[in-house]
Design an enzyme around this catalytic site. Structure first.
Site, PDB file in Angstrom:
ATOM      1  N   TYR A   1      36.645  24.137  39.951  1.00 19.67           N
ATOM      2  CA  TYR A   1      35.821  25.357  39.892  1.00 19.67           C
ATOM      3  C   TYR A   1      34.407  25.107  40.424  1.00 19.67           C
ATOM      4  O   TYR A   1      33.418  25.441  39.781  1.00 19.67           O
ATOM      5  CB  TYR A   1      35.730  25.865  38.433  1.00 19.67           C
ATOM      6  CG  TYR A   1      37.072  25.992  37.747  1.00 19.67           C
ATOM      7  CD1 TYR A   1      38.057  26.849  38.234  1.00 19.67           C
ATOM      8  CD2 TYR A   1      37.368  25.250  36.602  1.00 19.67           C
ATOM      9  CE1 TYR A   1      39.288  26.970  37.596  1.00 19.67           C
ATOM     10  CE2 TYR A   1      38.603  25.359  35.962  1.00 19.67           C
ATOM     11  CZ  TYR A   1      39.552  26.223  36.470  1.00 19.67           C
ATOM     12  OH  TYR A   1      40.763  26.341  35.843  1.00 19.67           O
TER      13      TYR A   1
ATOM     14  N   TYR B   1      44.928  35.038  30.927  1.00 26.13           N
ATOM     15  CA  TYR B   1      44.847  33.823  31.747  1.00 26.13           C
ATOM     16  C   TYR B   1      45.960  32.883  31.308  1.00 26.13           C
ATOM     17  O   TYR B   1      46.071  32.548  30.129  1.00 26.13           O
ATOM     18  CB  TYR B   1      43.486  33.130  31.581  1.00 26.13           C
ATOM     19  CG  TYR B   1      43.413  31.833  32.341  1.00 26.13           C
ATOM     20  CD1 TYR B   1      43.264  31.823  33.730  1.00 26.13           C
ATOM     21  CD2 TYR B   1      43.522  30.606  31.689  1.00 26.13           C
ATOM     22  CE1 TYR B   1      43.230  30.627  34.436  1.00 26.13           C
ATOM     23  CE2 TYR B   1      43.483  29.412  32.392  1.00 26.13           C
ATOM     24  CZ  TYR B   1      43.334  29.431  33.764  1.00 26.13           C
ATOM     25  OH  TYR B   1      43.306  28.250  34.465  1.00 26.13           O
TER      26      TYR B   1
ATOM     27  N   ASP C   1      51.893  32.539  24.990  1.00 24.68           N
ATOM     28  CA  ASP C   1      51.194  31.401  25.583  1.00 24.68           C
ATOM     29  C   ASP C   1      50.188  30.915  24.541  1.00 24.68           C
ATOM     30  O   ASP C   1      49.110  31.485  24.386  1.00 24.68           O
ATOM     31  CB  ASP C   1      50.503  31.847  26.882  1.00 24.68           C
ATOM     32  CG  ASP C   1      49.592  30.773  27.447  1.00 24.68           C
ATOM     33  OD1 ASP C   1      49.408  29.729  26.797  1.00 24.68           O
ATOM     34  OD2 ASP C   1      49.040  30.991  28.549  1.00 24.68           O
TER      35      ASP C   1
ATOM     36  N   LYS D   1      47.460  21.594  25.771  1.00 24.72           N
ATOM     37  CA  LYS D   1      46.114  21.240  25.318  1.00 24.72           C
ATOM     38  C   LYS D   1      46.148  20.371  24.052  1.00 24.72           C
ATOM     39  O   LYS D   1      46.396  19.184  24.138  1.00 24.72           O
ATOM     40  CB  LYS D   1      45.277  22.509  25.089  1.00 24.72           C
ATOM     41  CG  LYS D   1      44.831  23.187  26.402  1.00 24.72           C
ATOM     42  CD  LYS D   1      43.736  24.179  26.122  1.00 24.72           C
ATOM     43  CE  LYS D   1      43.372  25.015  27.335  1.00 24.72           C
ATOM     44  NZ  LYS D   1      42.484  24.360  28.280  1.00 24.72           N
TER      45      LYS D   1
END
Ligand SMILES: Cc1ncc(COP(=O)(O)O)c(C=O)c1O
Length: 422
Positions: A12, A140, A246, A275
């Site tokens: 990014y 997202y 998710d 994660k």
């Protein structure tokens, strides 16, 4: 190339401008140690994954033991106890009915697998019409091609993938829920109606609905009510639309319950974990499914099998880390620690007000200050570093998602720095 410059292409980042990321020498507990010896409290758990803190002795010990025994072996045609035990443990702790586990190596890939599974599930039944996914605005689900197509932050937060329009598959989006966690009843009814209308009109073409349960993270920390989650799951069930949760960001306590799904006590057809799954030590993911989904792949035809197999799926060391992380989570009564973090954020951060601040939201071990103008957060990161805190505001959102071992004083310091910035 100029060898003085780093060869790393950073995430990014527009590399036209000079860029010197902070160099980290070591990390322990909640602290990152810089080359200078200065220490920063990591207030965002390295993108929300280091839940037990860095360099945890118990996790380090199982890694050492595992790499001296069997660091990794392919899962194609072979199996091992760490993967078997980890899969069983995940089935035990996730909502009732999720009985099968497909491992992979990152959150994006875990979600890609869920999408691939739902499309093939319907094709295996001879249904060739269900080729769309329904997602929420501001959602997202990762940066790879399949999930980019179901990630759409709203207009006020420019989608980082919008230049791929025309290349990505076009899916369906419904406005994000706006009723908040406490569920304003009028708005709840509006949000549910919008969802219901979308499903009623398009269900024949929708293979699955995907969402981040209770909290949309990257799309701006939008919190929504368990009542909405419960209702949309029941609408999907009624119309034969599969549901994918998710839980890459929400899983393992971030919203105050072990999983976002637990707020509504619902079981999705598929759930994706990553994660915190491996406590920030290595990348791994688990895509769980119910038995009816798994059974949809059973057939005398090999064509109906799920053709997927990442090299590092079920990596033995990652599985040992994941198992130890769950053990620590349970033995240390981590949900109580998260409740204490929530109380501190609610009493010390939430009451703050300032003309530049649009809203402050807190849930579990997450607190966010949303400002009206993204420019008001420019320079905040450097300011926080000067004051001993690692934080990474983006767009209009200044957020904290600390490791669960953070002490009250450390958290208070983080909050003080956030407030002092204004
Ligand atoms: C909800 C959600 N899904 C998927 C992903 C992608 O995970 P990864 O970065 O491991 O590919 C993220 C990453 O932030 C996420 O927040």
């Amino acid at each position: 190339m100029n060898k003085e410059k780093s060869a790393i292409w950073y995430p990014y980042r527009q590399h036209k401008h000079p860029y010197t990321p902070l160099k980290i020498k070591s990390a322990k507990g909640v602290y990152l140690t810089l080359e200078s010896g200065a220490q920063l409290i990591d207030a965002i758990s390295s993108w929300w994954c280091v839940i037990h803190g860095y360099n945890h002795p118990d996790i380090n010990a199982v890694i050492t033991e595992q790499i001296n025994t069997l660091p990794h072996v392919m899962l194609g045609g072979l199996t091992h106890d760490p993967a078997e035990n980890f899969a069983n443990k995940l089935v035990e702790i996730t909502p009732n009915g999720l009985n099968h586990v497909f491992f992979a190596d990152s959150g994006s890939v875990g979600c890609e697998i869920a999408l691939k599974m739902v499309f093939q599930f319907w094709m295996n039944q001879g249904n060739t019409k269900k080729k769309k996914i329904l997602a929420l605005n501001r959602s997202y689900h990762g940066d790879t091609f399949g999930v980019m197509a179901v990630s759409r932050p709203d207009d006020s937060y420019p989608s980082m993938h919008r230049m791929f329009k025309g290349i990505l598959t076009e899916h369906l989006f419904v406005p994000e829920p706006k009723m908040g966690f406490e569920a304003d009843p009028k708005q709840l009814a509006i949000d549910i109606d919008l969802f219901h209308d979308m499903i009623k009109t398009n269900h024949k073409h929708i293979a699955a609905f995907i969402c981040e349960p209770i909290m949309q993270g990257v799309g701006g920390f939008n919190l929504y009510s368990p009542a909405y989650l419960e209702k949309v799951v029941s609408i999907c069930n009624e119309y034969n639309v599969l549901v994918i949760f998710d839980e890459v960001a929400t899983g393992f306590g971030r919203t105050g319950k072990l999983f976002g799904a637990d707020h509504a006590q619902v079981t999705p057809d598929l759930m994706v974990l990553s994660k915190a799954l491996t406590a920030g030590y290595c990348g791994h993911s688990a895509t769980l499914t119910t038995s009816p989904v798994f059974d949809g792949f059973l057939s005398d035809s090999f064509d109906h099998a799920f053709m997927h197999g990442p090299t590092f799926m079920g990596n033995a060391t990652a599985c040992r880390v994941g198992l130890k992380s769950i053990e620590l989570f349970q033995d240390n009564q981590t949900l109580n620690k998260i409740a204490a973090i929530e109380t501190c954020l609610k009493t010390q951060l939430a009451p703050f007000s300032h003309p530049k601040v649009k809203s402050i939201r807190v849930l579990g071990a997450m607190g966010v200050i949303e400002v009206y103008d993204a420019n008001d957060l420019k320079g905040m990161q450097a300011y926080a570093i000067e004051h001993g805190v690692w934080i990474r505001p983006f767009d209009r959102f200044l957020y904290v998602t600390p490791p669960y071992i953070i002490t009250k004083d450390q958290l208070q310091h983080v909050i003080d720095v956030m407030i002092a910035w204004f």
